[in-house]
Design an enzyme around this catalytic site. Structure first.
Site, PDB file in Angstrom:
ATOM      1  N   CYS A 153      36.623   0.511  51.925  1.00 31.13           N
ATOM      2  CA  CYS A 153      35.206   0.196  52.120  1.00 31.13           C
ATOM      3  C   CYS A 153      34.513   0.538  50.808  1.00 31.13           C
ATOM      4  O   CYS A 153      34.760   1.609  50.239  1.00 31.13           O
ATOM      5  CB  CYS A 153      34.622   1.006  53.272  1.00 31.13           C
ATOM      6  N   CYS A 177      31.241  -6.106  49.326  1.00 28.37           N
ATOM      7  CA  CYS A 177      31.342  -5.580  50.688  1.00 28.37           C
ATOM      8  C   CYS A 177      32.618  -6.107  51.317  1.00 28.37           C
ATOM      9  O   CYS A 177      32.851  -7.326  51.331  1.00 28.37           O
ATOM     10  CB  CYS A 177      30.120  -6.024  51.501  1.00 28.37           C
TER      11      CYS A 177
END
Length: 261
Positions: A177, A70
């Site tokens: 992302c 992440c």
């Protein structure tokens, strides 16, 4: 060998699939946080607190390495995670692939969440690795959330909106992302302009998986027997892959893994 991966949601699937392809014999522990997601809108302190809890749940299964799958958690919590778990548990963060993207020299776009776009963290990476290269920061409103839900119409709308903000002369897109890597080909199709050279996409999953093996002194063995187990933790509770994960090739690949014993 056992490798754990953590994220608030299914953004970790890209790195997980990359690990599975490199070492199909490795046991995998996926630690997600459905009780606290999404992490993006949270304060840095909240993200760090959630990340530490998710990592602690994963560490309870005694992995040999922990991948922070992440970008948001890597930005805000990587230092705290390493302070808590290293050196006995190597912690590998996820950084947008700005350095290899900028090496191509062409105009590039960085697709990221609105919170990351324009942030001191991202601007620092641009200064360090893309000095002199034309860079456009593209805020992708709602894309990570749509990918998390596997909402196909919302994904199409968010990708189209971000593509409208991407200059026509861009030759390279950094997927800033981890969720975006799950819809990379849809992004490619939306940004590719007729008559232009093939668009280059840069994600982080492959590099992160390779780095985890290097930290363990292991080598890729893609031909190894596919006997690695899969354990899924949902805010610390053992469970199953969230249903939306199976909408993506990466999630379906993991479904074929043997159930953890």
């Amino acid at each position: 060998m056992k490798i754990a991966l953590m994220d608030s949601g299914i953004g970790l699937l890209a790195a997980t699939a990359a690990v599975r392809r490199l070492r199909p014999d490795a046991d995998l522990v996926l630690s997600l946080d459905p009780d606290g997601m999404p992490w993006g809108p949270r304060t840095p302190e909240d993200v760090t607190e959630r990340a530490l809890a998710v990592a602690e749940a994963a560490a309870g299964h005694r992995p040999d390495a922990l991948i922070v799958g992440c970008n948001t958690a890597s930005v805000h919590a990587l230092t705290a995670l390493r302070a808590r778990h290293e050196p006995h548990l190597p912690v590998i963060g996820t950084v947008p692939a700005i350095k290899p993207a900028a090496a191509g020299g062409g105009p590039l776009a960085i697709w990221a969440t609105p919170a990351t776009t324009g942030s001191p963290y991202q601007r620092g990476l641009i200064r360090e690795f893309a000095d002199g290269v034309p860079v456009t920061e593209v805020p992708c409103r709602g894309l990570a959330e749509a990918v998390e839900r596997a909402d196909q119409a919302a994904i199409d709308a968010a990708v189209a909106a971000a593509a409208e903000l991407t200059p026509d002369d861009v030759t390279t897109v950094v997927l800033g992302c981890t969720h975006y890597e799950l819809v990379a080909e849809r992004i490619r199709a939306a940004v590719q302009r007729p008559g232009r050279p093939p668009l280059v996409l840069h994600g982080s999953a492959g590099a992160v998986a390779a780095q985890a093996l290097r930290r363990l002194g292991e080598r890729p063995a893609p031909q190894a027997r596919a006997e690695g187990t899969l354990t899924v933790l949902l805010s610390g509770r053992e469970g199953a892959l969230p249903a939306p994960a199976l909408a993506y090739e990466e999630g379906r690949l993991l479904r074929t893994a043997a159930s953890a014993r």
